[in-house]
Design a protein around this motif. Sequence first.
Motif, PDB file in Angstrom:
ATOM      1  N   ALA A   2       0.828  -1.204   0.000  1.00 44.37           N
ATOM      2  CA  ALA A   2       0.000   0.000   0.000  1.00 44.37           C
ATOM      3  C   ALA A   2       0.863   1.254   0.000  1.00 44.37           C
ATOM      4  O   ALA A   2       0.500   2.253  -0.598  1.00 44.37           O
ATOM      5  CB  ALA A   2      -0.936   0.001   1.203  1.00 44.37           C
ATOM      6  N   VAL A   3       2.023   1.190   0.646  1.00 45.20           N
ATOM      7  CA  VAL A   3       2.917   2.342   0.682  1.00 45.20           C
ATOM      8  C   VAL A   3       3.443   2.620  -0.721  1.00 45.20           C
ATOM      9  O   VAL A   3       3.504   3.756  -1.156  1.00 45.20           O
ATOM     10  CB  VAL A   3       4.076   2.092   1.675  1.00 45.20           C
ATOM     11  N   SER A  41      15.625  -2.617 -12.063  1.00 44.02           N
ATOM     12  CA  SER A  41      16.259  -3.884 -12.426  1.00 44.02           C
ATOM     13  C   SER A  41      17.733  -3.918 -12.057  1.00 44.02           C
ATOM     14  O   SER A  41      18.439  -4.852 -12.419  1.00 44.02           O
ATOM     15  CB  SER A  41      16.081  -4.160 -13.916  1.00 44.02           C
ATOM     16  N   THR A  42      18.223  -2.926 -11.326  1.00 37.91           N
ATOM     17  CA  THR A  42      19.625  -2.902 -10.921  1.00 37.91           C
ATOM     18  C   THR A  42      19.768  -3.356  -9.477  1.00 37.91           C
ATOM     19  O   THR A  42      18.781  -3.607  -8.782  1.00 37.91           O
ATOM     20  CB  THR A  42      20.207  -1.478 -11.053  1.00 37.91           C
ATOM     21  N   GLY A  43      20.979  -3.409  -9.018  1.00 37.90           N
ATOM     22  CA  GLY A  43      21.245  -3.783  -7.634  1.00 37.90           C
ATOM     23  C   GLY A  43      20.874  -2.708  -6.636  1.00 37.90           C
ATOM     24  O   GLY A  43      20.846  -2.960  -5.430  1.00 37.90           O
ATOM     25  N   ALA A  44      20.592  -1.509  -7.101  1.00 38.29           N
ATOM     26  CA  ALA A  44      20.234  -0.409  -6.209  1.00 38.29           C
ATOM     27  C   ALA A  44      18.775  -0.472  -5.763  1.00 38.29           C
ATOM     28  O   ALA A  44      18.390   0.218  -4.820  1.00 38.29           O
ATOM     29  CB  ALA A  44      20.495   0.929  -6.894  1.00 38.29           C
ATOM     30  N   ALA A  45      17.964  -1.273  -6.423  1.00 37.44           N
ATOM     31  CA  ALA A  45      16.531  -1.312  -6.118  1.00 37.44           C
ATOM     32  C   ALA A  45      16.239  -1.706  -4.663  1.00 37.44           C
ATOM     33  O   ALA A  45      15.410  -1.055  -4.016  1.00 37.44           O
ATOM     34  CB  ALA A  45      15.809  -2.241  -7.084  1.00 37.44           C
ATOM     35  N   ALA A  51      15.182   2.270   1.905  1.00 37.69           N
ATOM     36  CA  ALA A  51      15.243   3.672   2.317  1.00 37.69           C
ATOM     37  C   ALA A  51      13.850   4.294   2.369  1.00 37.69           C
ATOM     38  O   ALA A  51      13.510   5.002   3.324  1.00 37.69           O
ATOM     39  CB  ALA A  51      16.146   4.461   1.370  1.00 37.69           C
ATOM     40  N   ILE A  52      13.033   4.012   1.362  1.00 35.19           N
ATOM     41  CA  ILE A  52      11.671   4.554   1.344  1.00 35.19           C
ATOM     42  C   ILE A  52      10.846   3.968   2.483  1.00 35.19           C
ATOM     43  O   ILE A  52      10.097   4.677   3.151  1.00 35.19           O
ATOM     44  CB  ILE A  52      11.007   4.304  -0.024  1.00 35.19           C
ATOM     45  N   SER A  53      11.017   2.669   2.733  1.00 41.07           N
ATOM     46  CA  SER A  53      10.297   2.041   3.842  1.00 41.07           C
ATOM     47  C   SER A  53      10.728   2.627   5.180  1.00 41.07           C
ATOM     48  O   SER A  53       9.895   2.833   6.076  1.00 41.07           O
ATOM     49  CB  SER A  53      10.541   0.533   3.842  1.00 41.07           C
ATOM     50  N   GLY A  57       8.252   4.643   7.558  1.00 39.55           N
ATOM     51  CA  GLY A  57       8.089   4.127   8.928  1.00 39.55           C
ATOM     52  C   GLY A  57       8.388   5.186   9.961  1.00 39.55           C
ATOM     53  O   GLY A  57       7.707   5.282  10.981  1.00 39.55           O
ATOM     54  N   TRP A  58       9.413   6.003   9.683  1.00 36.70           N
ATOM     55  CA  TRP A  58       9.761   7.079  10.609  1.00 36.70           C
ATOM     56  C   TRP A  58       8.652   8.129  10.637  1.00 36.70           C
ATOM     57  O   TRP A  58       8.301   8.635  11.708  1.00 36.70           O
ATOM     58  CB  TRP A  58      11.081   7.699  10.152  1.00 36.70           C
ATOM     59  N   ILE A  59       8.090   8.448   9.467  1.00 37.72           N
ATOM     60  CA  ILE A  59       7.009   9.451   9.408  1.00 37.72           C
ATOM     61  C   ILE A  59       5.773   8.948  10.140  1.00 37.72           C
ATOM     62  O   ILE A  59       5.071   9.716  10.796  1.00 37.72           O
ATOM     63  CB  ILE A  59       6.700   9.813   7.951  1.00 37.72           C
ATOM     64  N   SER A  60       5.490   7.646  10.037  1.00 43.68           N
ATOM     65  CA  SER A  60       4.274   7.108  10.656  1.00 43.68           C
ATOM     66  C   SER A  60       4.349   7.089  12.176  1.00 43.68           C
ATOM     67  O   SER A  60       3.323   6.897  12.833  1.00 43.68           O
ATOM     68  CB  SER A  60       3.983   5.706  10.132  1.00 43.68           C
TER      69      SER A  60
END
Length: 62
Positions: A2-3, A41-45, A51-53, A57-60
């Motif tokens: 959902a995020v 499709s790279t290793g950075a995904a 990082a987004i999670s 999580g910090w904002i919530s």
Amino acid sequence: MAVSISVVVLLAIVVVVLIRGGSVRLWHALACAAFGFFLTSTGAAPFITDAISGVTGWISTF
């Protein structure tokens, strides 16, 4: 999951506003979208997803 959907909707709104405001041309937005698809499709995904999670999580906690 959902995020991820809400982030996509938020980013889509930002892109539409920037295109309508003249700050970003349509071709620039399409290039950024293509970059995003290729980036997944790279290793950075996994790092980006973590990082987004972490940020959401910090904002919530507030």
